[in-house]
Write a protein that holds these residues in place. Sequence first.
Motif, PDB file in Angstrom:
ATOM      1  N   ILE A  26      45.732  10.543  82.213  1.00  0.00           N
ATOM      2  CA  ILE A  26      44.545   9.704  82.434  1.00  0.00           C
ATOM      3  C   ILE A  26      43.265  10.493  82.156  1.00  0.00           C
ATOM      4  O   ILE A  26      42.364  10.029  81.450  1.00  0.00           O
ATOM      5  CB  ILE A  26      44.536   9.149  83.869  1.00  0.00           C
ATOM      6  N   LEU A  27      43.178  11.696  82.722  1.00  0.00           N
ATOM      7  CA  LEU A  27      41.969  12.510  82.563  1.00  0.00           C
ATOM      8  C   LEU A  27      41.737  12.904  81.109  1.00  0.00           C
ATOM      9  O   LEU A  27      40.589  13.049  80.673  1.00  0.00           O
ATOM     10  CB  LEU A  27      42.075  13.764  83.430  1.00  0.00           C
ATOM     11  N   LYS A  28      42.810  13.086  80.348  1.00  0.00           N
ATOM     12  CA  LYS A  28      42.676  13.491  78.951  1.00  0.00           C
ATOM     13  C   LYS A  28      41.980  12.417  78.117  1.00  0.00           C
ATOM     14  O   LYS A  28      41.375  12.723  77.086  1.00  0.00           O
ATOM     15  CB  LYS A  28      44.065  13.790  78.374  1.00  0.00           C
ATOM     16  N   LYS A  29      42.033  11.172  78.577  1.00  0.00           N
ATOM     17  CA  LYS A  29      41.427  10.058  77.829  1.00  0.00           C
ATOM     18  C   LYS A  29      39.988   9.781  78.244  1.00  0.00           C
ATOM     19  O   LYS A  29      39.390   8.820  77.752  1.00  0.00           O
ATOM     20  CB  LYS A  29      42.287   8.803  78.020  1.00  0.00           C
ATOM     21  N   SER A  60      49.970   7.487  80.430  1.00  0.00           N
ATOM     22  CA  SER A  60      50.733   7.225  79.209  1.00  0.00           C
ATOM     23  C   SER A  60      51.465   8.498  78.796  1.00  0.00           C
ATOM     24  O   SER A  60      51.203   9.584  79.315  1.00  0.00           O
ATOM     25  CB  SER A  60      49.811   6.758  78.080  1.00  0.00           C
ATOM     26  N   ILE A  61      52.372   8.355  77.852  1.00  0.00           N
ATOM     27  CA  ILE A  61      53.130   9.500  77.331  1.00  0.00           C
ATOM     28  C   ILE A  61      52.800   9.738  75.862  1.00  0.00           C
ATOM     29  O   ILE A  61      53.557  10.398  75.152  1.00  0.00           O
ATOM     30  CB  ILE A  61      54.640   9.294  77.513  1.00  0.00           C
ATOM     31  N   SER A  62      51.673   9.211  75.407  1.00  0.00           N
ATOM     32  CA  SER A  62      51.315   9.360  73.993  1.00  0.00           C
ATOM     33  C   SER A  62      51.129  10.824  73.608  1.00  0.00           C
ATOM     34  O   SER A  62      51.461  11.218  72.485  1.00  0.00           O
ATOM     35  CB  SER A  62      50.044   8.565  73.691  1.00  0.00           C
ATOM     36  N   TRP A  63      50.613  11.648  74.541  1.00  0.00           N
ATOM     37  CA  TRP A  63      50.399  13.068  74.237  1.00  0.00           C
ATOM     38  C   TRP A  63      51.738  13.789  74.056  1.00  0.00           C
ATOM     39  O   TRP A  63      51.810  14.778  73.307  1.00  0.00           O
ATOM     40  CB  TRP A  63      49.565  13.729  75.332  1.00  0.00           C
ATOM     41  N   ILE A  64      52.791  13.305  74.719  1.00  0.00           N
ATOM     42  CA  ILE A  64      54.114  13.918  74.563  1.00  0.00           C
ATOM     43  C   ILE A  64      54.692  13.577  73.191  1.00  0.00           C
ATOM     44  O   ILE A  64      55.199  14.455  72.478  1.00  0.00           O
ATOM     45  CB  ILE A  64      55.059  13.449  75.688  1.00  0.00           C
ATOM     46  N   SER A  65      54.616  12.317  72.818  1.00  0.00           N
ATOM     47  CA  SER A  65      55.135  11.922  71.503  1.00  0.00           C
ATOM     48  C   SER A  65      54.348  12.593  70.379  1.00  0.00           C
ATOM     49  O   SER A  65      54.923  12.976  69.353  1.00  0.00           O
ATOM     50  CB  SER A  65      55.084  10.399  71.361  1.00  0.00           C
ATOM     51  N   ARG A  66      53.038  12.755  70.577  1.00  0.00           N
ATOM     52  CA  ARG A  66      52.231  13.438  69.554  1.00  0.00           C
ATOM     53  C   ARG A  66      52.654  14.893  69.396  1.00  0.00           C
ATOM     54  O   ARG A  66      52.676  15.425  68.279  1.00  0.00           O
ATOM     55  CB  ARG A  66      50.745  13.369  69.926  1.00  0.00           C
ATOM     56  N   ALA A  67      53.001  15.540  70.528  1.00  0.00           N
ATOM     57  CA  ALA A  67      53.413  16.942  70.477  1.00  0.00           C
ATOM     58  C   ALA A  67      54.680  17.118  69.651  1.00  0.00           C
ATOM     59  O   ALA A  67      54.819  18.098  68.906  1.00  0.00           O
ATOM     60  CB  ALA A  67      53.625  17.473  71.894  1.00  0.00           C
TER      61      ALA A  67
END
Length: 719
Positions: A26-29, A60-67
């Motif tokens: 959340i904070l990353k966004k 969300s888990i978007s940062w995981i999939s991006r990694a």
Amino acid sequence: MNPHSLLASAAINIGLAFITLSLFSILKKQPSLASIYYAHRLSHHHYIPFDSSFHRFLPSISWISRAYHVTEDDILQSNGLDALVIIRLFKFGIKFFAVCSFVGLVVLVPINYDGVKEVSDMSYSTMDSFTISNVRRGSRRSDLFIFRLWVHYACLCFISFYGMYLLYKEYEEISIRRIQQLQNLKHRPDRFTIIVREIPLCIEHKAHDCCVDHFFSKHYPNTFYSYQMVYNTENLDELMNQTKSLARKIEDLRETSMTKKHKNKLPLLNFSQQTSSSKVDMLEEKLLALCHKIHQLQCKDMLKKKELPVAFVTFKSRSAAAVAAQLQQHTHPLLWVTELAPEPRDVSWRNLRVSYRVVPLYRLGVVIAASLLTIFFAIPVTAVQGIAKYEKLKKWFPPAMAVQLIPGLSSIVTGYLPSVVLKGFIYIVPFAMFAMAKVSGYVSRSKEEIKACNMVFYFLVGNVFFVSVLSGSLFDTIGKFISHPKIIPSQLATAVSAQADFFVTYILTDGLSGFSLEVLQPGLLIWDILMSCTIGCQREKNPYLYSLPYFRIIPFVSLSILIGLVYAVVAPLLLPFLIVYFCLGYVVYINQIQDMYETTYETCGQYWPYIHHYILLAIILMQITMIGLFGLKLKPAASIATIPLLLFTLMFNEYCKMRFLPSFHHYSLKDAAENDELDEKCGQLEFHYENASNAYCPPGLQPVTFMTSESSSTPLVSS
């Protein structure tokens, strides 16, 4: 440790990791926190798209999939080979322990569980029924399980050879990438420059610089180009820091004044604006006075008094610099000491003031200090094991039984608390070791971090691993030692496996909690909130940019590999936890390297030989442990058969040293000559060595230039 304690530890760690990672997503966004979570991208002026809808307040888990979509080439191009080495370390752990887990769960766990313990003792630890300690001692020819320990020996051989195979492939591939990276960075100034120490004093001129010019003009007449002396500019550095601080204050005051002027146009505010303007004028006068003082100290006559017997010497070709760096320049080996210079941003200017002759004393003092820290740290580690062995501890310390009065508290105390306390104790150790490494006399920051990596790793092996095992076995055997001294050898055979539960909780805490806190960066988050409350939000935030902390990452990950290797045959149920550990670490550090940490220097993969050494040491320790366990299980044939495996591992280590290590320590003459020929054909060689001659200007001698922010085009000071 009972099953409830282990489950309590797992539940707490998983719950905290889930909460922390959800909060981070959340904070990353949030655009206001971009200076923390996108510091690397902001420093390179990359565009960061933020979602303005309500979805940015949902986890969300978007940062995981991006990694997982980031390739190794992406990391190599944006962050360098050193950052890629960290990622390859996590990938090594995933590949290695995935196979080891399959072998352990399919082959070893059923054999261990089906074993029959010879001594009737119901005080097993949680994983004891699935470890080698559950296999009976000795064997009879009529026993259907005669080959039980030989299966363990076969798995030991497989894991050892598979580990060495992966290590060889990794070493080979990183060596190839290093050669390619050196080719891509062939224009760096350090390829043309060497550092010279212990320069003799010219008796006639009472200076060192004339000796440098005379010596290299005489012995390298066709290739010597220029030199840059090093000076003791400690007072200049302090003045430069003061001027930077003053310039920052002036900039803050001007921005605050402009903000108030635009927001409030009432005549009553004229007085406050005049006061602010007079304060700025006063600070500018002070800044000009400091700059004038710096100019006086930077003059040649003043610098001559602060000259050090150290110089950066630039040559007209890479091959000449490579030859000069590796030759002994004088019959006296402590005069004209040369080595290839580190890249300009990697130079440790502070340590260049240390005489080369006293560097061994500095390093001896650092070794003694690190050893004392390691020895004295055994006290809190032993105390932590006392908490972990609560069932044994309450027999010796009855007041500890009061913990049982609160339902569930004893499970938390014995399962979660020991690993958290241990992690808290050792959190400061890497920073303490890095501070010691800084006074070891190394001429580059990268060598300081490598030294810190070594000290932290051996500290962790000594305290977290060995002291934990020994203190745990002590708590287990101290009671039986008094009543039945003859059974101590059989009890020591289970010392390692008895600590499997503790290391599971340690891996969980270090992985789930440690990595989730690493990605959240709670320290920077709190600091940013405090700064916003005190200074205000009117000024644009500078990104919180820090270098990748190799001295923190490499030793702790290498220790986890060591724990996994030692327990790969002894307690295979620990291995799946390690797969989770490395998968989470891989995702977290992909994110940190891409978005947060900055590459402050590039050694082209020089960390890998040390990582290779750590992992190979873990394989050797696994084999030595199994020699002892086979012997205590009355299987001397298996112990003797493990000795050739140990000797083969040592020979493999020596071969890797001969095959790969020289390429990491030297710049080959062949590569240097080929790059020189290519530049000569393109007419770029002269341009590159001229740039190299200007690259090693000490910080205290650089021109003083302070500019305001983009809102103002008037320079504060420019010279």
